[in-house]
Design a protein around this motif. Structure first.
Motif, PDB file in Angstrom:
ATOM      1  N   ARG A   9       0.828  -1.198   0.000  1.00  0.00           N
ATOM      2  CA  ARG A   9       0.000   0.000   0.000  1.00  0.00           C
ATOM      3  C   ARG A   9       0.865   1.250   0.000  1.00  0.00           C
ATOM      4  O   ARG A   9       0.545   2.235  -0.645  1.00  0.00           O
ATOM      5  N   GLU A  10       1.965   1.146   0.743  1.00  0.00           N
ATOM      6  CA  GLU A  10       2.876   2.281   0.819  1.00  0.00           C
ATOM      7  C   GLU A  10       3.417   2.616  -0.574  1.00  0.00           C
ATOM      8  O   GLU A  10       3.481   3.773  -0.975  1.00  0.00           O
ATOM      9  N   ILE A  11       3.807   1.562  -1.319  1.00  0.00           N
ATOM     10  CA  ILE A  11       4.323   1.769  -2.674  1.00  0.00           C
ATOM     11  C   ILE A  11       3.242   2.386  -3.556  1.00  0.00           C
ATOM     12  O   ILE A  11       3.462   3.378  -4.245  1.00  0.00           O
ATOM     13  N   ALA A  12       2.056   1.804  -3.485  1.00  0.00           N
ATOM     14  CA  ALA A  12       0.951   2.307  -4.301  1.00  0.00           C
ATOM     15  C   ALA A  12       0.654   3.757  -3.919  1.00  0.00           C
ATOM     16  O   ALA A  12       0.460   4.613  -4.780  1.00  0.00           O
ATOM     17  N   ASP A  13       0.657   4.037  -2.606  1.00  0.00           N
ATOM     18  CA  ASP A  13       0.376   5.392  -2.129  1.00  0.00           C
ATOM     19  C   ASP A  13       1.354   6.398  -2.700  1.00  0.00           C
ATOM     20  O   ASP A  13       0.971   7.434  -3.224  1.00  0.00           O
ATOM     21  N   SER A  14       2.650   6.074  -2.568  1.00  0.00           N
ATOM     22  CA  SER A  14       3.608   7.098  -2.968  1.00  0.00           C
ATOM     23  C   SER A  14       3.622   7.270  -4.484  1.00  0.00           C
ATOM     24  O   SER A  14       3.987   8.330  -4.972  1.00  0.00           O
ATOM     25  N   LEU A  15       3.206   6.222  -5.224  1.00  0.00           N
ATOM     26  CA  LEU A  15       3.152   6.394  -6.677  1.00  0.00           C
ATOM     27  C   LEU A  15       1.903   7.149  -7.111  1.00  0.00           C
ATOM     28  O   LEU A  15       1.913   7.867  -8.099  1.00  0.00           O
ATOM     29  N   THR A  16       0.806   6.974  -6.348  1.00  0.00           N
ATOM     30  CA  THR A  16      -0.436   7.628  -6.761  1.00  0.00           C
ATOM     31  C   THR A  16      -0.570   9.018  -6.156  1.00  0.00           C
ATOM     32  O   THR A  16      -1.458   9.753  -6.525  1.00  0.00           O
ATOM     33  N   ARG A  17       0.335   9.349  -5.207  1.00  0.00           N
ATOM     34  CA  ARG A  17       0.224  10.656  -4.578  1.00  0.00           C
ATOM     35  C   ARG A  17       0.415  11.765  -5.608  1.00  0.00           C
ATOM     36  O   ARG A  17      -0.190  12.814  -5.546  1.00  0.00           O
ATOM     37  N   ASN A  18       1.295  11.474  -6.570  1.00  0.00           N
ATOM     38  CA  ASN A  18       1.507  12.450  -7.634  1.00  0.00           C
ATOM     39  C   ASN A  18       1.187  11.782  -8.959  1.00  0.00           C
ATOM     40  O   ASN A  18       2.071  11.363  -9.699  1.00  0.00           O
ATOM     41  N   LYS A  19      -0.125  11.661  -9.217  1.00  0.00           N
ATOM     42  CA  LYS A  19      -0.583  10.798 -10.304  1.00  0.00           C
ATOM     43  C   LYS A  19      -0.029  11.206 -11.652  1.00  0.00           C
ATOM     44  O   LYS A  19       0.479  10.380 -12.405  1.00  0.00           O
TER      45      LYS A  19
ATOM     46  N   PHE B  92       6.653  18.429  15.409  1.00  0.00           N
ATOM     47  CA  PHE B  92       5.854  17.197  15.410  1.00  0.00           C
ATOM     48  C   PHE B  92       6.424  16.096  14.518  1.00  0.00           C
ATOM     49  O   PHE B  92       6.426  14.946  14.882  1.00  0.00           O
ATOM     50  N   ASN B  93       6.906  16.502  13.301  1.00  0.00           N
ATOM     51  CA  ASN B  93       7.460  15.525  12.370  1.00  0.00           C
ATOM     52  C   ASN B  93       6.556  14.317  12.138  1.00  0.00           C
ATOM     53  O   ASN B  93       6.985  13.172  12.184  1.00  0.00           O
ATOM     54  N   LEU B  94       5.297  14.630  11.860  1.00  0.00           N
ATOM     55  CA  LEU B  94       4.408  13.553  11.422  1.00  0.00           C
ATOM     56  C   LEU B  94       4.519  13.454   9.901  1.00  0.00           C
ATOM     57  O   LEU B  94       4.851  14.438   9.238  1.00  0.00           O
ATOM     58  N   ILE B  95       4.256  12.271   9.369  1.00  0.00           N
ATOM     59  CA  ILE B  95       4.294  12.118   7.914  1.00  0.00           C
ATOM     60  C   ILE B  95       2.952  12.567   7.347  1.00  0.00           C
ATOM     61  O   ILE B  95       1.888  12.065   7.725  1.00  0.00           O
ATOM     62  N   ALA B  96       3.026  13.558   6.462  1.00  0.00           N
ATOM     63  CA  ALA B  96       1.829  14.308   6.084  1.00  0.00           C
ATOM     64  C   ALA B  96       0.796  13.459   5.329  1.00  0.00           C
ATOM     65  O   ALA B  96      -0.389  13.710   5.429  1.00  0.00           O
ATOM     66  N   PHE B  97       1.250  12.448   4.592  1.00  0.00           N
ATOM     67  CA  PHE B  97       0.283  11.702   3.779  1.00  0.00           C
ATOM     68  C   PHE B  97      -0.204  10.435   4.477  1.00  0.00           C
ATOM     69  O   PHE B  97      -0.789   9.570   3.862  1.00  0.00           O
ATOM     70  N   LYS B  98       0.089  10.365   5.786  1.00  0.00           N
ATOM     71  CA  LYS B  98      -0.417   9.219   6.556  1.00  0.00           C
ATOM     72  C   LYS B  98      -1.381   9.738   7.607  1.00  0.00           C
ATOM     73  O   LYS B  98      -1.170  10.813   8.171  1.00  0.00           O
ATOM     74  N   THR B  99      -2.423   8.964   7.886  1.00  0.00           N
ATOM     75  CA  THR B  99      -3.392   9.372   8.904  1.00  0.00           C
ATOM     76  C   THR B  99      -2.744   9.244  10.281  1.00  0.00           C
ATOM     77  O   THR B  99      -1.665   8.677  10.424  1.00  0.00           O
ATOM     78  N   ALA B 100      -3.435   9.782  11.291  1.00  0.00           N
ATOM     79  CA  ALA B 100      -2.906   9.763  12.660  1.00  0.00           C
ATOM     80  C   ALA B 100      -2.552   8.344  13.067  1.00  0.00           C
ATOM     81  O   ALA B 100      -1.446   8.080  13.553  1.00  0.00           O
ATOM     82  N   VAL B 101      -3.477   7.424  12.822  1.00  0.00           N
ATOM     83  CA  VAL B 101      -3.232   6.058  13.288  1.00  0.00           C
ATOM     84  C   VAL B 101      -2.080   5.420  12.510  1.00  0.00           C
ATOM     85  O   VAL B 101      -1.256   4.690  13.078  1.00  0.00           O
ATOM     86  N   GLU B 102      -1.946   5.741  11.229  1.00  0.00           N
ATOM     87  CA  GLU B 102      -0.828   5.193  10.445  1.00  0.00           C
ATOM     88  C   GLU B 102       0.510   5.733  10.933  1.00  0.00           C
ATOM     89  O   GLU B 102       1.508   5.017  10.973  1.00  0.00           O
ATOM     90  N   ASN B 103       0.504   7.007  11.324  1.00  0.00           N
ATOM     91  CA  ASN B 103       1.726   7.586  11.883  1.00  0.00           C
ATOM     92  C   ASN B 103       2.136   6.879  13.162  1.00  0.00           C
ATOM     93  O   ASN B 103       3.308   6.598  13.375  1.00  0.00           O
ATOM     94  N   VAL B 104       1.146   6.591  14.012  1.00  0.00           N
ATOM     95  CA  VAL B 104       1.445   5.952  15.290  1.00  0.00           C
ATOM     96  C   VAL B 104       1.939   4.519  15.062  1.00  0.00           C
ATOM     97  O   VAL B 104       2.811   4.027  15.765  1.00  0.00           O
ATOM     98  N   GLU B 105       1.407   3.869  14.037  1.00  0.00           N
ATOM     99  CA  GLU B 105       1.778   2.482  13.736  1.00  0.00           C
ATOM    100  C   GLU B 105       3.218   2.338  13.244  1.00  0.00           C
ATOM    101  O   GLU B 105       3.817   1.273  13.374  1.00  0.00           O
ATOM    102  N   LEU B 106       3.747   3.395  12.642  1.00  0.00           N
ATOM    103  CA  LEU B 106       4.988   3.273  11.874  1.00  0.00           C
ATOM    104  C   LEU B 106       6.163   2.620  12.616  1.00  0.00           C
ATOM    105  O   LEU B 106       6.820   1.735  12.059  1.00  0.00           O
ATOM    106  N   PRO B 107       6.444   2.995  13.896  1.00  0.00           N
ATOM    107  CA  PRO B 107       7.576   2.331  14.576  1.00  0.00           C
ATOM    108  C   PRO B 107       7.369   0.820  14.687  1.00  0.00           C
ATOM    109  O   PRO B 107       8.325   0.053  14.588  1.00  0.00           O
ATOM    110  N   LEU B 108       6.119   0.411  14.870  1.00  0.00           N
ATOM    111  CA  LEU B 108       5.839  -1.022  14.982  1.00  0.00           C
ATOM    112  C   LEU B 108       6.032  -1.717  13.640  1.00  0.00           C
ATOM    113  O   LEU B 108       6.445  -2.871  13.587  1.00  0.00           O
TER     114      LEU B 108
END
Lengths: 410, 220
Positions: A9-19, B92-108
């Motif tokens: 999903r991460e790969i798909a996300d970063s590729l589709t972010r800038n379609k 804050f350094n959150l990743i902008a294109f990830k939702t709150a819960v996805e940001n929290v998940e990232l270290p795991l």
């Protein structure tokens, strides 16, 4: 690095972010692969269409025709006409043992073949049995002229496809029927469906082939023959025999062996070589253009990935700070590059196969244009490598991003 | 002793070499709530980076939980950061294109925790910080205080031994600042996590148990 749904999903996300950017980048790969495969298929198709013209014709043959001399020789003036004669056939065979077949031919143009009330314009060819080794007939019915036909001067003929279709519109085996060719009745012994376009003395589909001995007598040729066809034994190059052929004939007919125009020698080997060389050149161009376009596409991917990595410095720094190893960052960028290349390239493969199918349908030669399955697999493999190569530089740049860089970028 | 720094020196090479840390000695016990104060350019961020294994030092000795941290490979350092240290940043350094819960998940994610388990844990932590309803919002849809709470959840989710906070209230108004500080205090008290906060705000400083002043690359 673990791979679960989120990695993809991460790969798909970063590729589709800038379609539009991904699309345009992928388009380079798409077009490159399409060009390469379409050109390969197209070249293959054109080659097979062209070689259909030579089908059945010996590739190591020469045809000799006498012409006016162009040089004075032994007191005789230039511009003298001479004839090939039956004796030349035996002489060539004896003096040049490297020749396999030496076969004379006579012809009569503009005669009619008549059967009942149907008629078809044709040319009559007088041949010997061994002429079939020069121009292989593809017999639909019956047999070819044989040695006994020639020996006993039988009035038998083998008719071409077009004559057969015009005289026997209902089809069926015509062997044993009598047709009049040029006012003389011949029994049909075979039907030749050869469709090649290189035939000597008229297209074989419009020829009635008869024993040469019969044609000689019918039209008062004596021992004059119009042309002599020769083929070389396997492993011998026709071109290397040409000089000796000239000498043998020149001595016998008193013309200068250096007098090229006096004896016209048509060497099929040269024609085949020419076509071969032409297609080697065309193939080279195809690969040059196709691979060049593909390479330009890959460089485009690499460039855009480079920009993307720079844009994502902060993000990558954050990932590193919370525990991503450099390898994980590397593989993420690599996967993005490979995915983009593979998706765009697969679309290119599919599109080129579809276009080649269409081309095959239009020309009615479905098989000759389509690329092989193995070519497609090879292309897919090449794409993966290309994706990896394109990802290399941006991935290594991403790998070298330090977590502190992210904070410095604030 | 969780953190033990002995005579740490750090110089940034360049056209004009900059000697940032000049023999820093520092010890922090497990469960302490410490602030590092200092003017800008005093070397407090560099010190934090070294403690957080984000940066190397030139000479001296740094022990984290008894083990020497020196010349670690990048992937070893990444593992330490991932499992033992949680970071909270000013921006804050959150990743902008990830939702709150996805940001929290990232270290795991980088620990290799299965997807479903990761998501459950992240939701649990967001709930603890009162952000359950905001879990599927993107950082730019959250207020500053909310963003910082997401970042705190991200720092806590791996159960680190140490939380490093670089100006955690620097981008927040005074009311939210107070809330965030109260939150950090509570975590420190309930979970016994060691907390080091870099700040130049005396109000923040006043809420910590011990304050370390750094000036011109030396502890004063």
């Amino acid at each position: 690095m673990r791979f679960d749904l989120d990695s993809y999903r991460e790969i798909a996300d970063s590729l589709t972010r800038n379609k539009s950017r991904s699309f345009l980048t992928g388009f380079g790969i798409f077009w490159g692969l399409f060009m390469l495969l379409f050109l390969i298929g197209g070249g293959k198709g054109v080659k097979s269409m062209l070689s259909a013209n030579f089908e059945g014709f010996a590739s190591n043959a020469a045809i000799m025709v006498s012409q006016n001399t162009s040089l004075p020789y032994k007191g005789m003036q230039e511009g003298r006409y001479w004839n090939l004669r039956l004796g030349d056939v035996e002489r060539l065979r004896t003096l040049i043992p490297e020749l396999d077949v030496v076969s004379p031919q006579l012809s009569r143009w503009g005669v009619n073949a008549v059967y009942g009330d149907l008629s078809s314009s044709c040319s009559m060819k007088g041949v010997r049995a061994d002429y079939s080794k020069v121009e292989a007939p593809s017999l639909k019915y019956g047999r070819y002229i044989n040695e006994v036909d020639v020996e006993q001067e039988r009035k038998v003929c083998v008719i071409g496809k077009r004559i057969y279709e015009e005289l026997f519109p209902d089809g069926g085996d015509p062997c044993g029927q009598y047709i009049a060719v040029g006012g003389v009745y011949f029994r049909i012994v075979g039907v030749d469906y050869n469709a090649s376009n290189i035939s000597i003395n008229g297209n074989s589909s419009q020829s009635a082939v008869v024993p040469i001995s019969v044609a000689q007598k019918l039209y008062n040729y004596g021992d004059v023959v119009e042309l002599i066809c020769v083929t070389a034994k396997s492993g011998v190059q026709m071109t290397s025999l040409e000089g000796r052929i000239r000498q043998v004939l020149a001595r016998n007919h008193m013309f200068d062996p250096e007098d090229e125009p006096a004896l016209l020698v048509l060497n099929t080997e040269q024609i085949f070589n020419l076509v071969d060389a032409l297609f080697r050149g065309v193939n080279f161009l195809i690969w040059l253009i196709g691979l060049g376009t593909l390479l330009a596409g890959a460089i485009g991917v690499s460039n855009i990935m480079m920009v993307t990595v720079r844009e994502r410095t902060t993000e990558i720094g954050i990932r590193r700070a919370i525990g991503a190893t450099p390898r994980e960052i590397l593989s993420q960028i690599m996967m993005e590059s490979v995915t983009l290349t593979l998706v765009a390239g697969s679309a290119g493969i599919v599109f080129s196969v579809a276009m080649l199918s269409l081309l095959g349908m239009i020309t009615g030669r479905a098989d000759s244009f389509q690329i092989d399955f193995s070519t497609a697999v090879l292309a897919a493999l090449m794409l993966t490598l290309l994706g990896i190569a394109a990802g290399m530089a941006p991935a290594s740049r991403a790998m070298n991003i330090k977590p502190v860089d992210a904070m410095r970028d604030e | 002793m969780l953190i033990e720094l002995k005579d740490i020196n750090k110089t940034y090479e360049g056209a004009q070499p900059l000697h940032v840390l000049k023999g820093v000695n520092l010890g922090v016990e497990q469960g302490e709530f410490v602030s590092i104060m200092g003017a800008s350019g005093s070397g407090k961020s560099t010190l934090l980076n070294i403690i957080g294994i984000l940066d190397n030092y030139d000479s001296g000795e740094y022990r984290f939980d008894g083990s020497l941290i020196k010349g670690l490979s990048e992937s070893k350092a990444a593992e330490y950061r991932n499992r033992k240290i949680g970071f909270i940043f000013q921006s804050f350094n959150l990743i902008a294109f990830k939702t709150a819960v996805e940001n929290v998940e990232l270290p795991l994610f980088y620990q290799g925790v299965p997807r479903r388990r990761r998501h459950e844990l992240a939701m649990e932590y967001l709930e603890k910080l009162g952000l359950r309803d905001w879990s599927h919002h993107y950082p730019n849809e959250l207020s500053g205080g909310q963003k910082q709470r997401v970042a705190i959840a991200r720092a806590l989710i791996t159960h680190p031994q140490l939380i490093l906070a670089d100006e955690p209230t620097g981008a927040l108004d005074s009311k939210t600042s107070a809330e965030v500080m109260a939150l950090l205090r509570e975590i420190n008290r309930n979970e016994g996590m060691t907390m080091i906060i870099v700040t130049h705000d005396p109000k923040v400083n006043a809420q910590t148990d011990r304050s370390i002043h750094i000036s011109d690359g030396m502890i004063v």
